[in-house]
Motif scaffolding. Structure first.
Motif, mmCIF file in Angstrom:
data_model
loop_
_atom_site.group_PDB
_atom_site.id
_atom_site.type_symbol
_atom_site.label_atom_id
_atom_site.label_comp_id
_atom_site.label_asym_id
_atom_site.label_seq_id
_atom_site.Cartn_x
_atom_site.Cartn_y
_atom_site.Cartn_z
ATOM 1 N N GLN A 232 59.955 27.771 64.090
ATOM 2 C CA GLN A 232 60.155 28.673 65.228
ATOM 3 C C GLN A 232 59.204 28.319 66.369
ATOM 4 O OE1 GLN A 232 59.066 32.771 64.559
ATOM 5 N NE2 GLN A 232 60.350 33.524 66.228
ATOM 6 N N LEU A 236 60.317 26.919 70.120
ATOM 7 C CA LEU A 236 59.884 27.558 71.360
ATOM 8 C C LEU A 236 59.327 26.524 72.330
ATOM 9 C CD1 LEU A 236 58.219 30.788 69.938
ATOM 10 C CD2 LEU A 236 60.196 30.711 71.474
ATOM 11 N N GLU A 269 61.139 35.863 79.717
ATOM 12 C CA GLU A 269 61.555 36.180 78.345
ATOM 13 C C GLU A 269 61.011 35.145 77.363
ATOM 14 O OE1 GLU A 269 65.773 36.578 78.249
ATOM 15 O OE2 GLU A 269 65.818 38.285 79.647
ATOM 16 N N LEU A 270 61.055 33.877 77.757
ATOM 17 C CA LEU A 270 60.521 32.824 76.898
ATOM 18 C C LEU A 270 59.017 33.004 76.701
ATOM 19 C CD1 LEU A 270 60.688 30.154 75.355
ATOM 20 C CD2 LEU A 270 60.438 28.966 77.558
ATOM 21 N N SER A 272 57.303 35.713 76.796
ATOM 22 C CA SER A 272 57.093 36.856 75.897
ATOM 23 C C SER A 272 57.295 36.446 74.443
ATOM 24 C CB SER A 272 58.040 38.003 76.263
ATOM 25 O OG SER A 272 57.740 38.507 77.546
ATOM 26 N N GLU A 273 58.305 35.629 74.183
ATOM 27 C CA GLU A 273 58.539 35.165 72.812
ATOM 28 C C GLU A 273 57.403 34.275 72.321
ATOM 29 O OE1 GLU A 273 62.303 33.958 71.095
ATOM 30 O OE2 GLU A 273 63.262 34.420 73.034
ATOM 31 N N CYS A 277 54.746 34.919 69.151
ATOM 32 C CA CYS A 277 54.771 33.995 68.011
ATOM 33 C C CYS A 277 53.593 33.029 68.079
ATOM 34 C CB CYS A 277 56.093 33.233 67.987
ATOM 35 S SG CYS A 277 57.543 34.292 67.783
#
Length: 316
Positions: A232, A236, A269-270, A272-273, A277
């Motif tokens: 993951q 990203l 949004e990216l 934030s992800e 993570c």
């Protein structure tokens, strides 16, 4: 035609010695904007520190001068648009394309601050150890001058191919092991190094602060095969690189390197992800114990008198 290309001699030089300076390759308008960001982040960090609080993304050190910022990490969260524009500039695209190759992705982006002595010295060390089947770059983009004799980077060419006896080299040679190169740089220069080259820097003697933006770049496949981070986390980074490619000139990237998601998404949004993570980076390798040498890590003329006496006793 590419907007920026490395010459065959530059590629050979990097392969042989493990580092390469690209003079004036960081656009001046980006240098100016990063200086403003660096000033803002420094003020912000010192204000938080003054309140007795701590932040995950920065490190403030206390020395006899007072609190001073040493580094500010995770720049994607703090200067997202500017970082994407920086990674998409022609010289950075050339490094990803020509020295890293297919699957290249950014891993981390941080700002390092170097103040006048007694700010901490950067002892000899090697960056993240890896099996060397894939390139692993650490790219420094200079916001301020790093003059010779004023704590600029020192390298030992050719040491990038394996683990080095850091303690023994430091004890025997201090800052001058065989073949050492002192590498000055000017604001706007880019200095790229193989992650594993042995490097460090003496104290900064002049007044003021020196800021350098550091970006790690590695092929996505290397992250996956090493198991150093989760799939993951690696994916990203591919999505992060997709944002960079969308901003870059199409002439600067091979069209057949289709290893990146084409789905459009909001950068916020990216980010934030990626924030949600977080995973620790691969650590650098330093000396495993204190090392004593008459001129290392702090040269004798910068040491307090009582420490000079202790060192003379150790030597005799």
């Amino acid at each position: 035609m590419r907007n920026y290309q490395l010459t065959p001699d530059q590629r050979r030089l990097f392969s042989r010695q493990g580092f390469l300076r690209l003079p004036g390759s960081f656009p001046p308008h980006l240098v100016r904007r990063w200086r403003q960001v660096a000033d803002h982040l420094e003020q912000q960090a010192l204000e938080v520190h003054s309140q007795g609080l701590h932040g995950r993304d920065f490190c403030v050190v206390e020395d006899r001068v007072g609190p001073r910022l040493m580094r500010y990490d995770n720049l994607l969260a703090h200067a997202s648009e500017l970082l994407i524009e920086t990674l998409a500039c022609p010289a950075m695209m050339a490094l990803a394309r020509e020295l890293c190759g297919p699957g290249a992705v950014p891993l981390h982006a941080d700002l390092l601050y170097k103040h006048q002595h007694p700010h901490p010295v950067i002892n000899w060390h090697q960056g993240a150890q890896h099996d060397r089947r894939f390139p692993y770059l650490n790219i420094g983009l200079y916001l301020d001058d790093a003059d010779q004799g004023d704590g600029c980077l020192r390298y030992v060419p050719g040491t990038q191919h394996g683990a080095q006896p850091i303690e023994a080299l430091s004890e025997h040679y201090g800052w001058s092991p065989p073949g050492v190169v002192e590498q000055p740089a000017r604001a706007g220069d880019i200095l790229v190094q193989d992650m594993m080259i042995l490097h460090g820097s003496q104290p900064k003697r002049s007044e003021g602060v020196r800021r350098t933006l550091y970006v790690e770049v590695r092929p996505w496949q290397a992250v996956m095969e090493s198991g150093s981070q989760s799939s993951q986390w690696a994916d990203l980074r591919r999505r992060w690189m997709s944002q960079v490619l969308a901003r870059a000139d199409e002439a600067d990237w091979p069209l057949d390197w289709g290893q990146y998601p084409r789905k459009e998404e909001a950068l916020s949004e990216l980010v934030s992800e990626i924030e949600a993570c977080w995973e620790p980076p691969l650590p650098a390798v330093w000396a495993s114990r204190d090392v004593y040498h008459p001129e290392y890590p702090v040269p004798s003329d910068l040491r307090p008198q009582e420490h000079k006496t202790e060192m003379r006793q150790l030597v005799t």
